[in-house]
Design a protein around this motif. Structure first.
Motif, PDB file in Angstrom:
ATOM      1  N   SER A 215       0.835  -1.067  -0.359  1.00 15.88           N
ATOM      2  CA  SER A 215      -0.467  -0.238   0.349  1.00 15.88           C
ATOM      3  C   SER A 215       0.905   1.468  -0.109  1.00 15.88           C
ATOM      4  O   SER A 215       0.196   2.445   0.153  1.00 15.88           O
ATOM      5  CB  SER A 215      -1.062  -0.013   1.456  1.00 15.88           C
ATOM      6  OG  SER A 215       0.029  -0.515   2.925  1.00 15.88           O
ATOM      7  N   GLY A 216       2.488   0.720  -0.003  1.00 12.99           N
ATOM      8  CA  GLY A 216       2.855   2.419  -0.063  1.00 12.99           C
ATOM      9  C   GLY A 216       2.505   3.175  -1.457  1.00 12.99           C
ATOM     10  O   GLY A 216       2.469   2.807  -2.709  1.00 12.99           O
ATOM     11  N   GLY A 217       2.928   4.432  -1.105  1.00 12.56           N
ATOM     12  CA  GLY A 217       2.605   5.183  -2.542  1.00 12.56           C
ATOM     13  C   GLY A 217       3.238   6.660  -1.948  1.00 12.56           C
ATOM     14  O   GLY A 217       3.178   6.997  -1.112  1.00 12.56           O
ATOM     15  N   PHE A 218       2.705   7.515  -2.652  1.00 10.07           N
ATOM     16  CA  PHE A 218       2.628   8.767  -2.197  1.00 10.07           C
ATOM     17  C   PHE A 218       4.115   9.185  -1.999  1.00 10.07           C
ATOM     18  O   PHE A 218       4.052  10.758  -1.055  1.00 10.07           O
ATOM     19  CB  PHE A 218       1.307   9.584  -1.354  1.00 10.07           C
ATOM     20  CG  PHE A 218      -0.040   8.659  -2.161  1.00 10.07           C
ATOM     21  CD1 PHE A 218      -0.463   9.891  -2.885  1.00 10.07           C
ATOM     22  CD2 PHE A 218      -1.043   8.247  -1.431  1.00 10.07           C
ATOM     23  CE1 PHE A 218      -1.757   8.781  -3.507  1.00 10.07           C
ATOM     24  CE2 PHE A 218      -1.547   7.474  -2.104  1.00 10.07           C
ATOM     25  CZ  PHE A 218      -2.361   8.340  -2.823  1.00 10.07           C
ATOM     26  N   GLY A 219       5.332   9.091  -2.583  1.00 14.32           N
ATOM     27  CA  GLY A 219       6.077   9.477  -2.215  1.00 14.32           C
ATOM     28  C   GLY A 219       6.768   8.251  -1.474  1.00 14.32           C
ATOM     29  O   GLY A 219       8.075   8.354  -0.434  1.00 14.32           O
ATOM     30  N   HIS A 220       7.079   7.226  -1.632  1.00 12.07           N
ATOM     31  CA  HIS A 220       6.717   6.381   0.054  1.00 12.07           C
ATOM     32  C   HIS A 220       7.963   6.039  -0.160  1.00 12.07           C
ATOM     33  O   HIS A 220       9.233   5.313   0.991  1.00 12.07           O
ATOM     34  CB  HIS A 220       6.022   5.405   0.544  1.00 12.07           C
ATOM     35  CG  HIS A 220       6.079   3.961  -0.626  1.00 12.07           C
ATOM     36  ND1 HIS A 220       6.060   3.890  -1.022  1.00 12.07           N
ATOM     37  CD2 HIS A 220       6.739   2.751   0.286  1.00 12.07           C
ATOM     38  CE1 HIS A 220       6.441   2.923  -1.877  1.00 12.07           C
ATOM     39  NE2 HIS A 220       6.883   2.131  -1.044  1.00 12.07           N
TER      40      HIS A 220
END
Ligand SMILES: O=c1ccn([C@H]2C[C@H](O)[C@@H](COP(=O)(O)OP(=O)(O)OP(=O)(O)O)O2)c(=O)[nH]1
Length: 127
Positions: A119-124
């Motif tokens: 579920s990593g996203g948005f610049g993780h």
């Protein structure tokens, strides 16, 4: 008329010049409608010259023309610039391209397949 094309310019079908003030948005008619097979969609994209020189772009970029839409194609322009911009009759205001849209089967599931990203996203992964 018939011609092979991947896209074409959209012109402002306005009877009088239309002024877009700074920050203002307007729906601009193009004077045409179209029919497409269901596996296609059309997308309305900004013209880079208008965007770069005047801050004029399409607000809902890319605008989606559904295959079953039979109304007049319209262009939602916004003025992100500092000055009023006058749209002249027949001026090229945007461009339209065609895309194949895959027909997919949607269904509900209780679990998703695993991936490294999860579920990593948005610049993780960093800045
Ligand atoms: O830039 C645009 C975007 C949309 N349309 C027309 C064609 C499109 O098929 C229809 C609906 O667009 P969209 O699906 O983006 O709108 P909506 O806000 O989801 O409305 P609707 O409930 O009508 O689908 O409006 C345009 O003429 N220009």
């Amino acid at each position: 008329m018939s011609a092979a094309a991947s896209g074409f310019d959209l012109h402002a079908a306005v009877s009088e010049p239309v002024v877009l003030g700074p920050g203002e948005r307007k729906l601009i008619p193009t004077g045409f409608a179209l029919s497409m097979p269901p596996e296609l969609e059309a997308q309305i994209r900004p013209r880079s010259g208008l965007a770069y020189k005047y801050g004029i772009t399409t607000l809902n970029s890319p605008g989606t023309i559904d295959a079953d839409y039979r109304g007049e194609v319209k262009v939602l322009l916004i003025n992100h610039g500092q000055e009023p911009f006058t749209i002249q009759r027949n001026e090229r205001i945007a461009q339209m391209v065609f895309q194949l849209v895959p027909q997919i089967q949607l269904g509900e599931v209780s679990e998703l397949t695993e991936t490294e990203r999860g579920s990593g996203g948005f610049g993780h992964t960093g800045r």
